[in-house]
Write a protein that holds these residues in place. Structure first.
Motif, PDB file in Angstrom:
ATOM      1  N   HIS A  30      12.130   8.153  -4.008  1.00 11.18           N
ATOM      2  CA  HIS A  30      11.290   7.561  -5.085  1.00 11.18           C
ATOM      3  C   HIS A  30      10.116   6.961  -4.682  1.00 11.18           C
ATOM      4  O   HIS A  30       9.167   6.822  -5.232  1.00 11.18           O
ATOM      5  CB  HIS A  30      12.305   6.714  -6.080  1.00 11.18           C
ATOM      6  N   LEU A  31      10.201   5.770  -3.673  1.00 13.56           N
ATOM      7  CA  LEU A  31       9.463   5.154  -2.980  1.00 13.56           C
ATOM      8  C   LEU A  31       8.271   5.855  -2.382  1.00 13.56           C
ATOM      9  O   LEU A  31       7.056   5.609  -2.453  1.00 13.56           O
ATOM     10  CB  LEU A  31       9.647   3.753  -2.155  1.00 13.56           C
ATOM     11  N   GLN A  32       8.841   6.865  -1.711  1.00 12.79           N
ATOM     12  CA  GLN A  32       7.839   7.803  -0.932  1.00 12.79           C
ATOM     13  C   GLN A  32       6.957   8.640  -1.995  1.00 12.79           C
ATOM     14  O   GLN A  32       5.576   8.576  -1.768  1.00 12.79           O
ATOM     15  CB  GLN A  32       8.465   8.886  -0.321  1.00 12.79           C
ATOM     16  N   LEU A  33       7.387   8.996  -3.096  1.00 11.49           N
ATOM     17  CA  LEU A  33       6.876   9.532  -4.363  1.00 11.49           C
ATOM     18  C   LEU A  33       5.653   8.876  -4.731  1.00 11.49           C
ATOM     19  O   LEU A  33       4.458   9.025  -4.896  1.00 11.49           O
ATOM     20  CB  LEU A  33       7.631  10.234  -5.069  1.00 11.49           C
ATOM     21  N   LYS A  34       6.021   7.246  -5.097  1.00  9.01           N
ATOM     22  CA  LYS A  34       5.168   6.451  -5.466  1.00  9.01           C
ATOM     23  C   LYS A  34       3.921   6.350  -4.660  1.00  9.01           C
ATOM     24  O   LYS A  34       2.826   6.006  -4.900  1.00  9.01           O
ATOM     25  CB  LYS A  34       5.800   5.241  -5.757  1.00  9.01           C
ATOM     26  N   LEU A  35       4.335   6.007  -3.320  1.00 13.41           N
ATOM     27  CA  LEU A  35       3.222   5.792  -2.365  1.00 13.41           C
ATOM     28  C   LEU A  35       2.342   7.006  -2.181  1.00 13.41           C
ATOM     29  O   LEU A  35       1.037   6.848  -1.971  1.00 13.41           O
ATOM     30  CB  LEU A  35       3.959   5.432  -0.870  1.00 13.41           C
ATOM     31  N   THR A  36       2.773   8.028  -2.382  1.00  8.10           N
ATOM     32  CA  THR A  36       1.834   9.313  -2.261  1.00  8.10           C
ATOM     33  C   THR A  36       0.734   9.276  -3.354  1.00  8.10           C
ATOM     34  O   THR A  36      -0.179   9.464  -3.289  1.00  8.10           O
ATOM     35  CB  THR A  36       2.659  10.739  -2.110  1.00  8.10           C
ATOM     36  N   ARG A  37       1.481   9.237  -4.641  1.00  7.06           N
ATOM     37  CA  ARG A  37       0.679   9.166  -5.795  1.00  7.06           C
ATOM     38  C   ARG A  37      -0.452   7.897  -5.545  1.00  7.06           C
ATOM     39  O   ARG A  37      -1.688   8.305  -5.930  1.00  7.06           O
ATOM     40  CB  ARG A  37       1.378   8.751  -6.931  1.00  7.06           C
ATOM     41  N   LEU A  38       0.040   6.796  -5.195  1.00  2.00           N
ATOM     42  CA  LEU A  38      -0.847   5.471  -4.937  1.00  2.00           C
ATOM     43  C   LEU A  38      -2.023   5.922  -4.067  1.00  2.00           C
ATOM     44  O   LEU A  38      -3.046   5.640  -4.080  1.00  2.00           O
ATOM     45  CB  LEU A  38      -0.060   4.269  -4.864  1.00  2.00           C
ATOM     46  N   SER A  39      -1.435   6.460  -3.001  1.00  2.00           N
ATOM     47  CA  SER A  39      -2.390   6.788  -1.685  1.00  2.00           C
ATOM     48  C   SER A  39      -3.588   7.807  -2.192  1.00  2.00           C
ATOM     49  O   SER A  39      -4.729   7.690  -2.182  1.00  2.00           O
ATOM     50  CB  SER A  39      -1.809   7.490  -0.632  1.00  2.00           C
ATOM     51  N   ASP A  40      -3.111   8.753  -3.099  1.00  2.00           N
ATOM     52  CA  ASP A  40      -4.143   9.931  -3.634  1.00  2.00           C
ATOM     53  C   ASP A  40      -5.057   9.257  -4.853  1.00  2.00           C
ATOM     54  O   ASP A  40      -6.157   9.484  -4.771  1.00  2.00           O
ATOM     55  CB  ASP A  40      -3.064  10.773  -4.362  1.00  2.00           C
ATOM     56  N   GLN A  41      -4.465   8.119  -5.435  1.00  2.00           N
ATOM     57  CA  GLN A  41      -5.317   7.569  -6.575  1.00  2.00           C
ATOM     58  C   GLN A  41      -6.278   6.651  -5.666  1.00  2.00           C
ATOM     59  O   GLN A  41      -7.467   6.557  -6.086  1.00  2.00           O
ATOM     60  CB  GLN A  41      -4.654   6.487  -7.264  1.00  2.00           C
ATOM     61  N   PHE A  42      -5.741   5.857  -4.670  1.00  2.00           N
ATOM     62  CA  PHE A  42      -6.642   5.150  -3.892  1.00  2.00           C
ATOM     63  C   PHE A  42      -7.904   5.923  -3.310  1.00  2.00           C
ATOM     64  O   PHE A  42      -9.034   5.368  -3.175  1.00  2.00           O
ATOM     65  CB  PHE A  42      -6.010   4.237  -2.841  1.00  2.00           C
ATOM     66  N   GLN A  43      -7.514   7.039  -2.791  1.00  2.00           N
ATOM     67  CA  GLN A  43      -8.236   7.851  -2.042  1.00  2.00           C
ATOM     68  C   GLN A  43      -9.263   8.529  -2.934  1.00  2.00           C
ATOM     69  O   GLN A  43     -10.616   8.350  -2.629  1.00  2.00           O
ATOM     70  CB  GLN A  43      -7.601   9.175  -1.571  1.00  2.00           C
ATOM     71  N   ALA A  44      -8.774   8.652  -4.090  1.00  2.00           N
ATOM     72  CA  ALA A  44      -9.945   9.510  -5.380  1.00  2.00           C
ATOM     73  C   ALA A  44     -10.996   8.105  -5.499  1.00  2.00           C
ATOM     74  O   ALA A  44     -12.103   8.360  -5.836  1.00  2.00           O
ATOM     75  CB  ALA A  44      -9.073   9.737  -6.494  1.00  2.00           C
ATOM     76  N   LEU A  45     -10.512   6.916  -5.764  1.00  2.00           N
ATOM     77  CA  LEU A  45     -11.311   5.730  -6.156  1.00  2.00           C
ATOM     78  C   LEU A  45     -12.266   5.534  -4.921  1.00  2.00           C
ATOM     79  O   LEU A  45     -13.489   5.253  -5.236  1.00  2.00           O
ATOM     80  CB  LEU A  45     -10.623   4.497  -6.524  1.00  2.00           C
ATOM     81  N   GLU A  46     -11.852   5.566  -3.896  1.00  2.00           N
ATOM     82  CA  GLU A  46     -12.620   5.420  -2.596  1.00  2.00           C
ATOM     83  C   GLU A  46     -13.757   6.488  -2.590  1.00  2.00           C
ATOM     84  O   GLU A  46     -14.893   6.043  -2.326  1.00  2.00           O
ATOM     85  CB  GLU A  46     -11.729   5.325  -1.276  1.00  2.00           C
ATOM     86  N   ASP A  47     -13.440   7.650  -2.674  1.00  2.00           N
ATOM     87  CA  ASP A  47     -14.287   8.730  -2.814  1.00  2.00           C
ATOM     88  C   ASP A  47     -15.326   8.684  -3.863  1.00  2.00           C
ATOM     89  O   ASP A  47     -16.506   8.865  -3.612  1.00  2.00           O
ATOM     90  CB  ASP A  47     -13.649  10.152  -2.887  1.00  2.00           C
ATOM     91  N   ALA A  48     -14.813   8.116  -5.108  1.00  2.00           N
ATOM     92  CA  ALA A  48     -15.758   8.024  -6.236  1.00  2.00           C
ATOM     93  C   ALA A  48     -16.883   6.921  -5.810  1.00  2.00           C
ATOM     94  O   ALA A  48     -18.098   6.942  -6.145  1.00  2.00           O
ATOM     95  CB  ALA A  48     -15.061   7.656  -7.409  1.00  2.00           C
ATOM     96  N   THR A  49     -16.392   5.701  -4.991  1.00  2.00           N
ATOM     97  CA  THR A  49     -17.318   4.516  -4.936  1.00  2.00           C
ATOM     98  C   THR A  49     -18.239   4.875  -3.569  1.00  2.00           C
ATOM     99  O   THR A  49     -19.133   4.135  -3.404  1.00  2.00           O
ATOM    100  CB  THR A  49     -16.107   3.362  -4.799  1.00  2.00           C
ATOM    101  N   LEU A  50     -17.798   5.737  -2.706  1.00  2.00           N
ATOM    102  CA  LEU A  50     -18.397   6.017  -1.570  1.00  2.00           C
ATOM    103  C   LEU A  50     -19.660   6.826  -1.825  1.00  2.00           C
ATOM    104  O   LEU A  50     -20.545   6.979  -0.816  1.00  2.00           O
ATOM    105  CB  LEU A  50     -17.841   6.509  -0.445  1.00  2.00           C
TER     106      LEU A  50
END
Length: 61
Positions: A30-50
């Motif tokens: 469950h925690l690995q799934l959450k970490l993957t989702r958060l990593s994907d969201q963070f990457q999307a936000l980072e890509d949008a701000t860059l």
């Protein structure tokens, strides 16, 4: 008699440890799934701000 009691106690302990281990694996999955989702969201936000801002003139020109 004492050996049978000892074997029964060990079997019960092994069963308890096995169930705890299975529960911990569920939590880890469950925690690995959450970490993957958060990593994907963070990457999307980072890509949008860059993305480079549009090259426009400031309003005072």
């Amino acid at each position: 008699m004492q050996l049978e009691e000892s074997a029964a106690h060990q079997a019960r302990t092994i069963d308890e440890l096995s169930s705890q281990l299975a529960e911990q694996w569920k939590i880890i999955d469950h925690l690995q799934l959450k970490l993957t989702r958060l990593s994907d969201q963070f990457q999307a936000l980072e890509d949008a701000t860059l993305e480079a801002p549009a090259n426009t003139k400031p309003p005072h020109y």
